[in-house]
Each structure stands twice: as C-alpha cells, then as structure tokens.
Design an enzyme around this catalytic site. Structure first.
Site, PDB file in Angstrom:
ATOM      1  CB  CYS A 192      31.896   2.750 -25.082  1.00  0.00           C
ATOM      2  SG  CYS A 192      32.229   3.645 -26.400  1.00  0.00           S
ATOM      3  CD  GLU A 195      27.022  -3.248 -21.239  1.00  0.00           C
ATOM      4  OE1 GLU A 195      26.220  -4.446 -20.975  1.00  0.00           O
ATOM      5  OE2 GLU A 195      28.198  -3.685 -21.489  1.00  0.00           O
ATOM      6  N   GLY A 199      22.641   1.118 -16.123  1.00  0.00           N
ATOM      7  CA  GLY A 199      22.861   2.590 -16.356  1.00  0.00           C
ATOM      8  C   GLY A 199      23.676   2.980 -14.974  1.00  0.00           C
ATOM      9  CB  SER A 200      22.780   4.141 -11.792  1.00  0.00           C
ATOM     10  OG  SER A 200      22.289   5.509 -12.270  1.00  0.00           O
ATOM     11  CB  SER A 228      28.499  11.598 -26.025  1.00  0.00           C
ATOM     12  OG  SER A 228      26.966  11.724 -25.055  1.00  0.00           O
ATOM     13  CD  GLU A 439      30.099  13.476 -18.025  1.00  0.00           C
ATOM     14  OE1 GLU A 439      30.943  13.990 -17.140  1.00  0.00           O
ATOM     15  OE2 GLU A 439      30.470  14.015 -19.197  1.00  0.00           O
ATOM     16  N   GLY A 440      26.469  10.144 -14.071  1.00  0.00           N
ATOM     17  CA  GLY A 440      26.285   9.977 -12.770  1.00  0.00           C
ATOM     18  C   GLY A 440      25.127  10.714 -12.616  1.00  0.00           C
ATOM     19  CG  ASP A 443      18.063  10.968  -8.813  1.00  0.00           C
ATOM     20  OD1 ASP A 443      16.996  11.113  -8.207  1.00  0.00           O
ATOM     21  OD2 ASP A 443      18.100  11.303 -10.060  1.00  0.00           O
TER      22      ASP A 443
END
Length: 631
Positions: A192, A195, A199-200, A228, A439-440, A443
């Site tokens: 977790c 948010e 993001g990145s 997930s 998961e990253g 970009d």
C-alpha cells in the site's frame, strides 16, 4: 503436489539486501522520483559490478553478464522439475481465465487450489511454511502463470512479490515468525503505497502515522488507491509520513516509514473493487485508515527508512515481471503460429510471405531478449549480487513493451480472427496494458536508469577533477585518463574488447557492441560536461540515453545466452545465434541514431519545438488548430 514437494526442498534462499539513496536536487516531480530510486552500493562492497552502471563510463564490466548464469544445482533443478508439471497441469485443467474475467474475481476453486499448491508462498523459507525457492526457480513458475492468466498472476504477485516481500527483506526474526506462516497459509497480503496525490513521486504521500502519547503505538490516518488485493488483504505493508528528528539539525522533519498493518487492528476499511480495462479478476480497491493503532514493533525497516524499503521491494521483484511476460509472449506467438501455419491466401500459406516472416522473427527476438533478461537477473540475484537494480528496471520496461508489441502483432497476423474474443488475444492485450504503468511507470524507470548511470559517471569525472588538486599523488589516474582522451582525439583508439567473453562465432556482433559501448561512454562524458547537474531537467535527452542503454544491455544479454548455447552445442544453438546476430546489428544502428540525436543541434532544436507544441496544446486544453473546414 507442492506441499509434498516442499518437504523435499533443502536449499535456502539468500536474502537480497540493498540500500537506496535519494539524490537531493530541485527538479520536476518525475525527475525527482527517478533520482530517488537510485541504489547506492555499500561502502564495504567497493567496486560496483553492475554491467549497466559501468556502461556510463564506457567500460565493460562483464562479471554479471558473461558467462550466462547457470545457478541451479542438481537438487534445485530436480525440485523445479517436480514443480513445473503440476503447475502446468493446474492452469490447463483447473484455472479458467475467461470465467475469472466474467466473475471479475478469481474463482474460489482456483484460489483454494493455488493455496494448496503453495503458489502464494514460493519464496517463504520452508521452516516458516513456504517452498523456499530461489529467484530462478520462482521465475520459471511465474513464467507458467504469465502464459496462462495475467489476472491470477497479479493476484499472486501483489501478495508475495510486493505484498509481504518487505517482511522477507527487512523483517525482524520476530516479524518473520509471526507473519510469514500466516501469509503462506490463507492470509492475503498487499503493498500500500500509491495515493490520489502521489503516483510516481512516492515521497509526496500524505498518509501519516504519529506516535501515541504512551509511546506504544503509531496512529495511522490516510488512504491508498489502486491497491492490488486491497479488498481482501488482512496483512498490509503500508507507507506513511512520520515525524523524525534530524540528528544534524535537531529539527523535526517528515520521513516515510513502512509499517506492517493488520486489518484486525481496527480502523481499516476499503472501497468496492475498481472497474478496470484488464486484469479484471484481480482485486483492486481503495483502502482507508482511520486512527489505526499500529504496535511500535510493527515498524518495518526502521522509522524514517520507508522510502528505501519501498524502492527495494519494487527493485527486488521486477525480474519476476519479465519472467511472467515472457510466458505471455510464448502464448501469443503460439496462438498466431497455429493459425498462420494453416491460413492460405493467394494460393499460399501466409507464413511464406516475407512481411509475415518479419513479424514472426521480430516477435521471437523480443521474446528471446526478455526471457534472457529475466533469467540473467534472477541468476545474478541467486549468485549474491546486490548490483542488479538498473538491469531489473530495464527488464521490466523492455518486457512490458515487448509483450504489448508481440500480442498486437499476433492479432495482426491473425487478422479478423485475432480481433475476436474467443481467440483470447483481445483479453491478453487488455491485461497487458497495465504492465507499462504499475510498479514504476516505464517513463519514470527510464529516467531512473539514465540519471543513476549519469551520476555514477559524474562521480568518476569528479574523482579525476579532485586528482588534479594533488597531481603528484594521483599521476596514475591522470595519465590513464589523459592517454584515453588523446588516443580518441586522433582516432587511434580501439573500443573495449568483448572477444574474450563470447563464442568465436559471435565475435563480429560482439565487436559491434563494443564500439557502441565506447561511443556511449564518450557521449555521456560530453553530456556531463555540457549540462552538469542541470541534466536532470533534460528529459528529451535522458529518454534517448535510456533507449541506447536498453539496446546495449539487451545485446549483451543475448550474446551471452547465445554463446552459452553454442558452447553447449544444443539443437537450438544455431537458431539462437541467428537471433543474437540480427538483434545486435539492428540495436547498434538504433544506438548510433540515439547518440547522434542527443548531440545534434538540429535535433536539440526539435526538442525545444516539441516542448512548445505541448505547451500550446495544454494552454488550449486540447488541439490548437481549427478543423480544415473552420466549422
């Protein structure tokens, strides 16, 4: 099946430990996120053995690439053989991807079967309830899952590749003994981090945890999105800002901390499952935390170390994505070849046509690269390497883009039949789209690779700069670097040699790759001299640097694998040689083009123009020009 096998598995998996350092620089959030993922070798490790990292100095660090890893001992190989058949049988006979998609959840019978197989605890030590597999063994089983149902793969991966991976990597003995048996026997886990406003840029999370007045708990408040397994996880690795006193200044600052959170603590709720484009059977939900009391013993990896924990969890598991998507590509290729071998047009089977042959060849080559990367990196990790983070990032980017390309081309070869739902490719295409995002994002990972490597090269130039301050004590370093530059300037230099590392039949493509590495190192030096620290803002250039790196690493990996095949003399060795030769030649051409682009005034001017075009469109909130009819 697996539970019987578990009793026969004796090997132990070495824990992967890595330290992540955040570069302090002022730039855009995407560049900040990329730089923050920079892995730092421990001082005790000395030299960095990463092949990719050393490319930025124009050097070949071959130890982790040549020879191609062969890390399974006889017992581990026997164990894996024992696990492969029941896994394939389960997915062929029990799991129904179409039914899972229609239900928008993994069917109960399938879930129960996966738990019974031990598929949710592949790398948990045996003594704590798992199978205790190595990374390479794990990769092979994940490949089977990816070839059958990516939605199920996400359910499994969100649980063990990231969900409780932090406990494996950073957990205290007490934390491992408490939680690993539970997540191996029916308790779902989740990771977790993301948010609504972060993001990145993971460092910008708003969820907070504050120590209670009695000092026994952290009180957690906030929310996470797109988690997930978020709607069914009972154990979660949660990241939150915590107040930490800076030992240098004495001031209190916010730093991210990782926590092991149980739903049973109270105050943990979740929203309904999200409606998604693909991987519909995997549970994705928003998770809310309201005054959740977390015992202080549930801090994971130390207060204030959460960013390092998060990045290393992601770094540690990325090779698994390449393995899974390698399985997906195999399935797509088989589906379209089964069709193409029977399909006749204009009096011929369509596989006789050159345009179809080119598609098939390119699909096979990108699969070969992705598969080779997955097992290269898992082999490095199983050999104890801690210098694989850039390679793992490349494997994730490459495999996710390659799989999309392969599935799309498979549909194209099948024509209208490929567009039909019953063929199964349209589902795979929808499932694949998320892999370039989560998961990253690809970009951000491209910037991560480019910026991390550039900083490594910059440190080398700084070392040389410092040497000139005391030249008497550093004559060796100064003369070595000076001689390199003089030789290059008069055109007498030769690129670093790759001949000792490859089979004799692959010397020509290896020499081509060596020249690319030499050119790349020189280009990075020029970029550093020209831009200095401001390179972090030059994303047009960084993206092309990353593309060149991807092609160099991919070429080295396939040359290594094909060389191993030629030395072994297997029946597919000549086929692998062909793929390595074609791939390396075309990659060298792309590398040359990218390196010319970042040094060309015309192209740099084009980057400025593209920036202006984008700004115009954003200002207009859409397309700027009118319709040709002006209506």
């Amino acid at each position: 099946m697996f539970r019987v096998a578990r009793n026969l598995i004796q090997q132990q998996v070495k824990s992967e430990k890595a330290v992540v350092r955040c570069l302090q620089t002022s730039t855009t959030s995407t560049a900040q996120a990329a730089v923050k993922e920079k892995p730092k070798a421990k001082a005790s490790q000395g030299e960095n053995y990463s092949f990719v990292m050393n490319l930025f100095k124009g050097q070949i660090e071959a130890r982790q690439v040549f020879p191609y890893p062969n890390v399974l001992n006889e017992e581990q190989r026997e164990t894996l053989e024992m696990l492969v058949d029941p896994t394939q049988k389960f997915f062929a006979e029990v799991n129904d991807p179409m039914k899972n998609e229609a239900l928008e959840r993994v069917e109960e019978n399938t879930l129960a079967g996966l738990w019974d197989l031990g598929a949710f605890s592949l790398q948990v030590p045996q003594e704590l309830g798992g199978l205790g597999l190595t990374n390479t063994q794990y990769a092979r089983l994940v490949e089977i899952v990816g070839g059958n149902d990516l939605g199920v793969g996400i359910t499994l991966g969100a649980h063990q590749s990231i969900g409780f991976k932090g406990i494996l990597l950073y957990g205290t003995p007490e934390q491992k003994e408490k939680y690993l048996p539970r997540v191996s026997s029916g308790t779902f886990a989740a990771f977790c981090l993301t948010e609504p406003s972060s993001g990145s840029d993971a460092g910008s999370i708003k969820t907070r945890a504050v120590l209670s007045p009695d000092g026994k708990h952290f009180i957690l408040n906030g929310s996470k999105i797109w988690i997930s397994n978020g709607g069914m996880a009972e154990v979660m690795t949660v990241f939150a800002q915590t107040p930490v006193q800076d030992p240098k200044t004495g001031k209190t600052v916010d730093k991210v901390t990782a926590f092991i959170v149980e739903r049973s603590f109270g105050g943990v709720t979740n929203g309904p499952p999200e409606k998604k484009m693909g991987i519909k059977c995997s549970n994705t939900a928003e998770v809310y935390y309201e005054n959740v009391p977390i015992p202080i013993e549930n801090v994971l990896g130390g207060v204030g170390n959460g960013f390092k924990v998060a990045m290393n969890i992601l770094n540690n598991g990325r090779f698994g994505m390449a393995a899974a998507l390698s399985g997906t590509m195999k399935t797509c290729i088989k589906k379209c070849i089964d069709f193409a071998n029977q399909r006749k047009q204009f009096g011929q089977i369509i596989t006789n046509f050159g345009s179809v042959q080119e598609k098939i060849a390119r699909m096979a080559m990108v699969h070969y690269v992705a598969e080779s990367m997955a097992y290269m990196i898992s082999g490095n990790m199983d050999s104890g390497s801690e210098h694989y983070h850039l390679e793992a990032a490349i494997s994730k980017c490459f495999a996710s883009e390659a799989a999309w390309y392969v599935c799309d081309e498979a549909i194209q070869i099948m024509g209208g039949m490929g567009f039909m739902k019953d063929t199964g490719l349209e589902k795979i295409l929808r499932d694949l789209r998320i892999f370039r995002i989560f998961e990253g994002t690809n970009d951000i990972l491209r910037l991560f690779v480019a910026l991390t490597g550039i900083q490594h090269a910059g440190a080398h130039l700084k070392e040389l700069q410092n040497a000139f301050k005391n030249p008497t004590a550093h004559l060796g370093l100064i003369f070595e670097e000076a001689s390199k530059r003089v030789v290059r300037s008069v055109g007498l230099g030769s690129p670093p040699s790759m001949e000792p590392h490859v089979h004799g039949d692959l010397i020509q493509p290896a020499s081509e790759l060596a020249r690319s590495i030499d050119s790349f190192g020189q280009s990075i030096e020029i970029v550093l001299i020209k831009y200095g620290k401001s390179i972090v803002n030059e994303q047009f250039i960084l993206n092309r640097i990353a593309s060149a790196v991807f092609d160099i690493y991919a070429s080295a990996v396939v040359l290594s694998r094909a060389s191993a095949a030629l030395r072994e003399g297997g029946e597919t060795a000549q086929h692998q040689k062909l793929m390595a030769e074609v791939w390396t030649l075309e990659a060298a051409q792309r590398i040359s083009s990218n390196l010319k682009t970042i040094g060309s005034g015309k192209n740099l001017d084009n980057f400025t123009k593209m920036s202006s075009i984008a700004k115009n469109i954003c200002k207009a909130e859409g397309i700027v020009q009118l319709n040709p009819l002006k209506l």
